[in-house]
Each structure stands twice: as C-alpha cells, then as structure tokens.
Design a protein around this motif. Structure first.
Motif: not given
Length: 368
Positions: A12-20, A339-349, A354-357
């Motif tokens: 809820y925090g880190l992934m949206p920031l990475l997308n942004l 919008i592209l990175f927050a929407g269509a590519l929201e799960h890119m990272f 998952i591998r890191i954690f």
C-alpha cells in the motif's frame, strides 16, 4: 504473510511510490529531450501547486473531484467490478444538482439547498449506474462495455437538455441560468476564519468529500454489506455458497459507485460554476480510475493520490506558463505517464519486491 505476498506497508505504500518514481523518471527524460531542466520543471510544478495559498486552493479543489471519482471506482473494485462510467455518472449527477439549485435557490439559503443537491447528485449518478448493473447481473453484459457506452449516452442527453429544455432563455450558450445565492456553496475561506486561498474556488464540497471517504471506509470494512462486497469480489463462488446474492451485490455496489461519482458535480456545479454547462466533468471520471489504483482502493490512499493529481493539474498549469516550451500537451503526457504506471503497470515491480522480501525472510524461517 504467505509466500508470494507482500507486507501491507509495501503493497500500500512502497509499490505506489515506486510506480510514481518511475513515472516521473520517464517524464524527466521527456522534459530533457525537449531541452529543459527536469529538476527545474519539478521545482516549478511543486511550487505552483503547494508553494502559495492560491496554488494550494486550486490543488485541493481539483483533488476534491478526484476523491469522489476515486472512491466511486474503489467501491466497485472491491466487488471485482470495473466501473468505467464515472464520467457519465458525474455528468448526470450535475443534472441532479442543477435541478435542486434551480428549484430552491431563490427561496432558501444554500444550507437548505445543499442536502437536496447532495441527494440529487447521488440519486442521479446511482440511477445512471443502475442499468449497466442490471445488465451485468442478470444478462451477463460486461460492465466495462456498458458503462463506457453510457458515458456517451450521458453526454448526448446533457447536450439535448441544455440546448432544448434547460437552456437560459435568450442565450445561445448551452447552459442553465446562473444560480442565485441559495444555490451556491460558500468558499472554504469564507466559512473557516484565517484561511486565504485567493481566487481559488475551493469550497465546502471538500468537507463533503472527506465525509464520503470516511463513509466508504465504514461501509467496506465495518458493515455486513461491505463484508459481502469484499467476499463477492474475492470469490463469487464462495459468496454464493455463503448465501450472498450476486445480483443483489452487483446492483447495490454499482449504484453506490455511481452515486459517489455523481456527487463530484457538487464541487463543480454548486461550488464553482454555479450553473449547469457542457463538459464540466473534463475527464475527472477517467482519472478517478488511476486515483483508485494508486490509492489501492483504500480511502486514505485515495486522499493522497487525489492530492497528487491535484498537484499535477495545478502545478502543470503553472509549469506551462513559466516554461512555454513545456506546452499544455506535454503536461497531459506527464499526467498520462502517471496514469500508465499507476494503472496498467501497477504490478510492474511486484515480482522483484516479492523476491526481495522472500529472500529477506528466508534466514528467519530456516532458524525457526
């Protein structure tokens, strides 16, 4: 937390920031390609949106619209419904607001008109979402397709009404008459002493948007209906097994979603324009999709995402003014990248995270 899952603070925090961050990095490259300094552009954008009172006022004004449309999309998300019709539902919501204001503005003060305007906006938006909901629930028509089609129907309907039915007498403009004082929301700075947002039209609908956010949180996470919505969204088969009616949940959820989208019109029609006019929605319904995705369909996340997009709208206008080479179209490109990175590519990272954690948890698991 099981394998393949992320901690909530990451999801809820880190992934949206990475997308942004990725969106702004690509935007910076675009700015660099046209010969401008990206860091200077960011400085102007932030100052234009948060560096002075009037800029803050406009940022929050735009954010108010995004809160309503973001909440609308988020409620539908929780039932695995993709409501693309926020644009049309907000448009028709303006009709509900205008009818209340035109009927009451000459006879009562604004605080009497306001409840009727809120109910009118919510009822109109919910009614516009009802038909796609029924088609999805009972006929299997995909809600994405029907809600998109209803956006165009809403636009055509409003043009007809404003030209042939509700237009101001003696005027060629497709709009209603201007509301009297009883149909106008006061500015926030006129209600709360000490505030000064200059000429920004920030009004009491911001408070309504915050209350709507709280109401959505209570609905989704603290009520039986919210539990049924989330259960149906997680597993329709399990929901049916538990006695939850898919038809009922689909229709109710879509109507709540449409009602929230319709309430966006309060800010624009009663709070700013003071009349019903063509194309007042201006894409806010579509941006609400990105707001809901970036906010992870949670009211708190939606508040922060709405402020971000409010900054892009207001700061982008200042940036286009200060840097003529960065045109308004370039600002739209930057907004589109977010919008592209927050929407269509929201799960890119997500796979990398998952591998890191998962790697970080391995020693603790082996030690146990």
């Amino acid at each position: 937390m099981s394998a393949g899952q992320l901690p909530r603070w990451v999801d809820y925090g880190l992934m949206p920031l990475l997308n942004l961050a990725a969106a702004f990095l690509v935007s910076g490259l675009v700015v660099l390609l046209i010969g401008e300094n990206p860091l200077e552009a960011v400085e102007i954008l932030i100052w234009g949106s948060l560096g002075w009172n009037e800029g803050i006022g406009f940022t929050l004004f735009y954010a108010t619209n995004f809160i309503f449309t973001g909440l609308a999309v988020a409620v539908a998300f929780h039932a695995s419904l993709f409501n693309i019709g926020g644009e049309g539902q907000a448009y028709v919501g303006g009709l509900g607001v205008a009818i209340a204001c035109l009927a009451l503005d000459r006879f009562v003060p604004w605080w009497v008109t306001l409840p009727f305007a809120v109910l009118g906006a919510a009822a109109a938006g919910a009614a516009w979402a009802f038909v796609p909901a029924v088609l999805q629930a009972k006929r299997g028509s995909h809600v994405v397709i029907t809600t998109i089609m209803f956006n165009f129907i809403a636009a055509s309907l409003m043009v007809y009404l404003l030209v042939n039915v509700m237009g101001k007498e003696g005027s060629m403009q497709p709009e209603t008459r201007t509301f009297e004082a009883g149909g106008r929301l006061p500015l926030l700075q006129d209600v709360i002493p000490g505030l000064d947002f200059g000429t920004a039209p920030l009004n009491l609908s911001l408070i309504i948007a915050l209350l709507a956010s709280l109401a959505v949180w209570v609905l989704i996470w603290r009520t039986k209906l919210g539990y049924e919505i989330r259960t149906f969204g997680a597993s329709p088969t399990a929901a049916v097994y538990a006695g939850i009616s898919p038809v009922r949940i689909t229709i109710i959820t879509m109507m709540i979603s449409g009602g929230l989208a319709g309430m966006m019109a309060i800010n624009e029609i009663m709070g700013s324009q003071h009349r019903l006019l063509i194309e007042f929605v201006s894409g806010y319904g579509f941006v609400g999709i990105a707001v809901a995705l970036m906010g992870r369909a949670h009211p708190v996340g939606i508040l922060f995402a709405s402020i971000l997009f409010g900054m892009l709208y207001q700061g982008g206008a200042e940036l286009a003014f200060e840097k003529p080479s960065i045109t308004r179209d370039m600002i739209v490109v930057i907004q589109g990248l977010v919008i592209l990175f927050a929407g269509a590519l929201e799960h890119m990272f997500r796979p990398a995270l998952i591998r890191i954690f998962s790697f970080a948890r391995t020693p603790a698991t082996e030690a146990a």
